[in-house]
Write a protein that holds these residues in place. Sequence first.
Motif, mmCIF file in Angstrom:
data_model
loop_
_atom_site.group_PDB
_atom_site.id
_atom_site.type_symbol
_atom_site.label_atom_id
_atom_site.label_comp_id
_atom_site.label_asym_id
_atom_site.label_seq_id
_atom_site.Cartn_x
_atom_site.Cartn_y
_atom_site.Cartn_z
ATOM 1 N N VAL A 614 0.979 -1.155 -0.006
ATOM 2 C CA VAL A 614 0.045 -0.143 0.085
ATOM 3 C C VAL A 614 0.919 1.203 -0.111
ATOM 4 C CG1 VAL A 614 -1.851 1.284 1.151
ATOM 5 C CG2 VAL A 614 -1.863 -1.239 1.129
ATOM 6 N N VAL A 615 0.724 1.859 -0.744
ATOM 7 C CA VAL A 615 1.444 3.142 -1.030
ATOM 8 C C VAL A 615 0.447 4.392 -1.077
ATOM 9 C CG1 VAL A 615 2.947 4.848 -2.223
ATOM 10 C CG2 VAL A 615 3.190 2.325 -2.378
ATOM 11 N N GLU A 616 0.349 5.289 0.046
ATOM 12 C CA GLU A 616 -0.887 6.262 0.235
ATOM 13 C C GLU A 616 -0.378 7.394 -0.555
ATOM 14 O OE1 GLU A 616 -1.832 7.416 4.137
ATOM 15 O OE2 GLU A 616 -1.711 5.236 4.920
ATOM 16 N N CYS A 617 -1.439 8.052 -1.128
ATOM 17 C CA CYS A 617 -1.576 9.174 -1.891
ATOM 18 C C CYS A 617 -2.047 10.330 -1.022
ATOM 19 C CB CYS A 617 -2.307 9.225 -3.290
ATOM 20 S SG CYS A 617 -2.469 10.792 -4.090
ATOM 21 N N SER A 618 -2.914 9.783 -0.363
ATOM 22 C CA SER A 618 -3.533 10.903 0.857
ATOM 23 C C SER A 618 -4.175 9.995 1.889
ATOM 24 C CB SER A 618 -4.656 11.790 -0.069
ATOM 25 O OG SER A 618 -5.695 11.010 -0.188
ATOM 26 N N GLU A 619 -5.085 10.505 2.766
ATOM 27 C CA GLU A 619 -5.584 9.710 3.657
ATOM 28 C C GLU A 619 -6.844 8.911 3.178
ATOM 29 O OE1 GLU A 619 -7.159 12.373 6.423
ATOM 30 O OE2 GLU A 619 -5.407 12.599 7.572
ATOM 31 N N GLU A 620 -7.133 9.219 1.825
ATOM 32 C CA GLU A 620 -8.401 8.427 1.359
ATOM 33 C C GLU A 620 -8.125 7.698 -0.238
ATOM 34 O OE1 GLU A 620 -10.647 11.747 1.018
ATOM 35 O OE2 GLU A 620 -11.567 11.582 3.279
ATOM 36 N N VAL A 621 -6.823 8.131 -0.638
ATOM 37 C CA VAL A 621 -6.637 7.573 -1.726
ATOM 38 C C VAL A 621 -5.026 6.723 -1.699
ATOM 39 C CG1 VAL A 621 -6.072 7.920 -4.319
ATOM 40 C CG2 VAL A 621 -7.667 9.252 -3.152
ATOM 41 N N ALA A 622 -5.009 5.623 -2.335
ATOM 42 C CA ALA A 622 -3.794 4.809 -2.316
ATOM 43 C C ALA A 622 -3.547 3.811 -3.470
ATOM 44 C CB ALA A 622 -3.780 4.014 -1.040
ATOM 45 N N GLU A 623 -2.400 3.585 -3.708
ATOM 46 C CA GLU A 623 -1.963 2.514 -4.955
ATOM 47 C C GLU A 623 -1.859 1.528 -4.273
ATOM 48 O OE1 GLU A 623 1.373 4.184 -6.927
ATOM 49 O OE2 GLU A 623 0.067 5.784 -8.162
ATOM 50 N N VAL A 624 -2.429 0.099 -4.563
ATOM 51 C CA VAL A 624 -2.245 -0.965 -4.104
ATOM 52 C C VAL A 624 -1.629 -1.924 -5.034
ATOM 53 C CG1 VAL A 624 -3.368 -2.842 -2.923
ATOM 54 C CG2 VAL A 624 -4.075 -0.778 -2.397
ATOM 55 N N THR A 625 -0.233 -2.483 -4.712
ATOM 56 C CA THR A 625 0.185 -3.314 -5.822
ATOM 57 C C THR A 625 0.151 -4.745 -5.259
ATOM 58 O OG1 THR A 625 1.753 -1.477 -6.403
ATOM 59 C CG2 THR A 625 2.372 -3.568 -7.118
ATOM 60 N N ALA A 626 0.203 -5.742 -6.224
ATOM 61 C CA ALA A 626 0.416 -7.258 -5.965
ATOM 62 C C ALA A 626 1.831 -7.543 -5.788
ATOM 63 C CB ALA A 626 -0.536 -7.895 -6.775
ATOM 64 N N LEU A 627 2.197 -8.163 -4.709
ATOM 65 C CA LEU A 627 3.557 -8.696 -4.830
ATOM 66 C C LEU A 627 3.647 -10.244 -5.027
ATOM 67 C CD1 LEU A 627 4.750 -6.809 -1.448
ATOM 68 C CD2 LEU A 627 4.993 -5.970 -3.687
ATOM 69 N N GLY A 628 4.904 -10.233 -5.665
ATOM 70 C CA GLY A 628 5.118 -11.769 -5.882
ATOM 71 C C GLY A 628 4.352 -12.466 -6.893
ATOM 72 N N GLY A 629 3.670 -11.843 -8.042
ATOM 73 C CA GLY A 629 2.903 -12.389 -8.689
ATOM 74 C C GLY A 629 2.746 -11.491 -9.965
ATOM 75 N N SER A 630 1.346 -11.060 -10.362
ATOM 76 C CA SER A 630 1.227 -10.372 -11.606
ATOM 77 C C SER A 630 1.907 -9.041 -11.448
ATOM 78 C CB SER A 630 -0.211 -10.244 -11.832
ATOM 79 O OG SER A 630 -0.812 -9.464 -10.748
ATOM 80 N N GLY A 631 2.048 -8.395 -10.390
ATOM 81 C CA GLY A 631 2.392 -7.239 -10.230
ATOM 82 C C GLY A 631 1.321 -5.966 -10.481
ATOM 83 N N PHE A 632 0.103 -6.346 -10.668
ATOM 84 C CA PHE A 632 -0.968 -5.340 -11.089
ATOM 85 C C PHE A 632 -1.061 -4.255 -9.971
ATOM 86 C CE2 PHE A 632 -3.018 -8.721 -13.726
ATOM 87 C CZ PHE A 632 -2.755 -8.158 -14.814
ATOM 88 N N HIS A 657 -7.859 -5.095 -2.118
ATOM 89 C CA HIS A 657 -7.134 -4.071 -2.411
ATOM 90 C C HIS A 657 -7.445 -2.797 -1.444
ATOM 91 C CE1 HIS A 657 -7.586 -5.861 -6.385
ATOM 92 N NE2 HIS A 657 -6.189 -6.094 -6.314
ATOM 93 N N ALA A 658 -8.750 -3.029 -1.230
ATOM 94 C CA ALA A 658 -9.415 -1.705 -0.384
ATOM 95 C C ALA A 658 -9.180 -2.188 0.967
ATOM 96 C CB ALA A 658 -10.858 -1.575 -0.609
ATOM 97 N N LEU A 659 -9.381 -3.561 1.502
ATOM 98 C CA LEU A 659 -9.147 -3.839 2.658
ATOM 99 C C LEU A 659 -7.740 -3.858 3.084
ATOM 100 C CD1 LEU A 659 -11.103 -7.632 2.291
ATOM 101 C CD2 LEU A 659 -11.859 -5.254 3.665
ATOM 102 N N ALA A 660 -6.719 -4.190 2.108
ATOM 103 C CA ALA A 660 -5.171 -3.525 2.590
ATOM 104 C C ALA A 660 -5.227 -2.168 2.994
ATOM 105 C CB ALA A 660 -4.511 -4.131 1.463
ATOM 106 N N PHE A 661 -5.760 -1.305 2.258
ATOM 107 C CA PHE A 661 -5.750 -0.089 2.489
ATOM 108 C C PHE A 661 -6.360 0.393 3.931
ATOM 109 C CE2 PHE A 661 -6.729 4.741 0.908
ATOM 110 C CZ PHE A 661 -5.710 5.103 1.941
ATOM 111 N N ILE A 662 -7.544 -0.218 4.087
ATOM 112 C CA ILE A 662 -8.232 0.105 5.247
ATOM 113 C C ILE A 662 -7.521 -0.352 6.417
ATOM 114 C CG2 ILE A 662 -10.433 -0.532 6.449
ATOM 115 C CD1 ILE A 662 -11.819 -0.489 3.755
ATOM 116 N N THR A 663 -7.132 -1.630 6.300
ATOM 117 C CA THR A 663 -6.426 -2.344 7.692
ATOM 118 C C THR A 663 -4.954 -1.549 7.901
ATOM 119 O OG1 THR A 663 -5.533 -4.032 6.215
ATOM 120 C CG2 THR A 663 -7.784 -4.238 7.575
#
Length: 769
Positions: A614-632, A657-663
């Motif tokens: 999870v790479v946060e852009c702000s408190e409400e927006v983030a980029e979530v990247t899959a590791l060790g696989g597709s890299g999407f 992806h949303a769950l990773a950001f929320i948690t």
Amino acid sequence: MVAAEGAGAVQVGPATAADGGLGGEQDGDSCTAAKGTAAKGRAAAEGTAAEGRAAAGVSTPVLLPLASSAADMVDSAAGFGRGATNGSASRAASSTWPDGVDRKSSYLLKIRLLGNPKKTRNDICYFFEKVIDSDLTNYKDLVQSIVEEYPPCYLEVAHLQYYDDVLKTFPEIKSDQELMFMFEKHSETKFVHMFVAYCDPSEPYEPITEHCTDMHVQPNNSAEHDDDSYLRNPIPENEHVGIDEENIYLEKEPIPLNMVLFSGKEKEKDKGYVPEDESEDESEGENEAEVEDEEEVHEADHAQNVEYDKEDPPMTVGSTYPNMDEFKLALRQHAVKREFEYNTEKSAPRRFRCYCKRRDEDDCPWRIHASTTDDMQTVVVRKNPYDHDCSSTTRKKKVKNATKHWICEKVKDWLIEDATLGAKELRKKLKEHYKIKIHYKRLYMGLAICTDAGQAVMTGVKEVFPDAEHRECMFHLVSNFKKKFHGKVFDDHLWVAAYSWNPYLFDKHWVAMEATKPAATAYLRKWHNRLWSRSQFSTLCKVDYVTNNLAECFNNWIKHHKSLNLDDFMDKVRQLIMIKWNERRKVGKKLDGLILPHITKKLNAMTRELNLEVVECSEEVAEVTALGGSGFRFVVNLQERTCSCRQWQVCGLPCKHALAFITSLSNGHIKNYIDLYYSTDKFRAAYVQLIPAMPDKTQWPKSDHGFFMHPPLLKPTAGRPKTERYKGCGETKNKKGKHLCPICKDYGHHWHNCKKGNPEDIAAMLTVR
């Protein structure tokens, strides 16, 4: 259970019909033999009861219905899975110890003995107890003692599993080391739940897993399983199965929502809370302030019961609402009632701020600010200092505040009273009650209809509901498709394309099929041009099924009553639905919290083992990247409740992806990001309307239409009347013949013609008979 070769499968000797193998038909008395005596005996070949054997320390076996899932098997034991402590388990174990055993090294095994479902005509299983000494028992001896006591069917093997109540899994035992590891895990309780499955070694073994505990197994009346695996649904658990979902709440007490959401029992102060004596500018600065005091915070046990006038909700300072979504809906009603529109300035799970849309045109000073209380759920209006000075907005062609959610809330009671109301009538009633004009198409927004491949039905839906979202059942599509096209490329991509949430992923699988066989994709474009992929579904209706299982389960539920006369049949269906609604109404009264407990439990489980960055852009927006696989990489926006994968928008539940950001947030709460379609209030509202009870038809009012309709003159046909429908080419057919061979436990031949049996066994049968 199906069977398997490999490690852990112990071959057992041949069992004749006199052995009474678990997989075959047995007389009721012979099934419940072994009434505590030490004598050993064999059941007579005629099926009469005989004395069984019972080893010292083993209690009487009990014949039980085969549970539909591993969870049912586990929960059926006394005290297990329902909050039993280690101490209570130890006391339960100690109460059944036979005399003379070493309690330090002995263990009580509560064993479920499962037969092969492919060879078992009745869904039955044994439940018995066994006390063993861990210092004197190895894996092979344990299996041999069980199969000697309860012989399996011909050439079947035994597989052992146990329930790990710490990891909530069902490990399989294949060696002495794994058996010792099981004893080590239960060294304190001395109490183990074990499962023994007798299976055919010619087929792969499917062990009990944790996944089975969440499935609702639908009864399969077919005598045969379809061996053709071409274009089978690879993930059928995504589709609706059965009509008894409420049993997850009837069999157990409702799951309370009093979970600690933060590790270490600590959390930061609520950054969104705004005291009444502070300005909005100061509340913005709180986000930058460093938190000093930390304390344990729990969610409320249940949603606060807040009552207010839903036709004219108050917006004065101090007005309370049960949650943020309820407040937003009330604010829309307030705006419609006061004939104004507003623009949202800040919308977060715990804070909302807006101002009048005509602030600049009419210098209207109206604004409102609301936030949640300490329970992180109840919403309180903090500031509303000014009244409106603007002109009315009700005569505009498009009323902004009349959203689809607001329309659904207003028309649902009218539809309950009269389900025949169409869009035109609803539009007229809304204009009469609220003096606003709603566009005709907006009343159809959110209506999704899923049909099979029947052209007549599809044409009718297009004419009657021209603006509805028309979906097509993927099962019927595949049934037609595989009559014309075959190939591994379709097995690999067709179902995956249907389950793709994102248009990019759908196109990826579609291109792969089109490159291999363009005629196949051209066929789909021509004859199956309705919506059959999740990537094509709208984000208004939150039903994400790609098959018609909802309707098929209902048809299977009532199929045994279809031979009745039409009036009797309709009355029977009414009665079945009345009973079902009453059961679910009772379940709704027991539910606590904002969201249905099984939904919360499912999402909490999904948050574990997420290999995402999870790479946060702000408190409400983030980029979530899959590791060790597709890299999407996907973009998650918590304020708009969207993810670029589209799963969140389509189904209403946060994606992984949303769950990773929320948690990853210190003040993130999953329940605040779940669509209210999954709320307990919606569940209760769905079944609040009573289906009226009726007397029998002899007491119905007499009608006179001026004519009498005689029953049709049916021409008699040869043979027995058919009671079942004709099955399609892709459906499973019944086996040829229904006679059970007592040697191999297969259907379709007699024992004296059995080609799979041992000649010695056949000779023994001839001698006995």
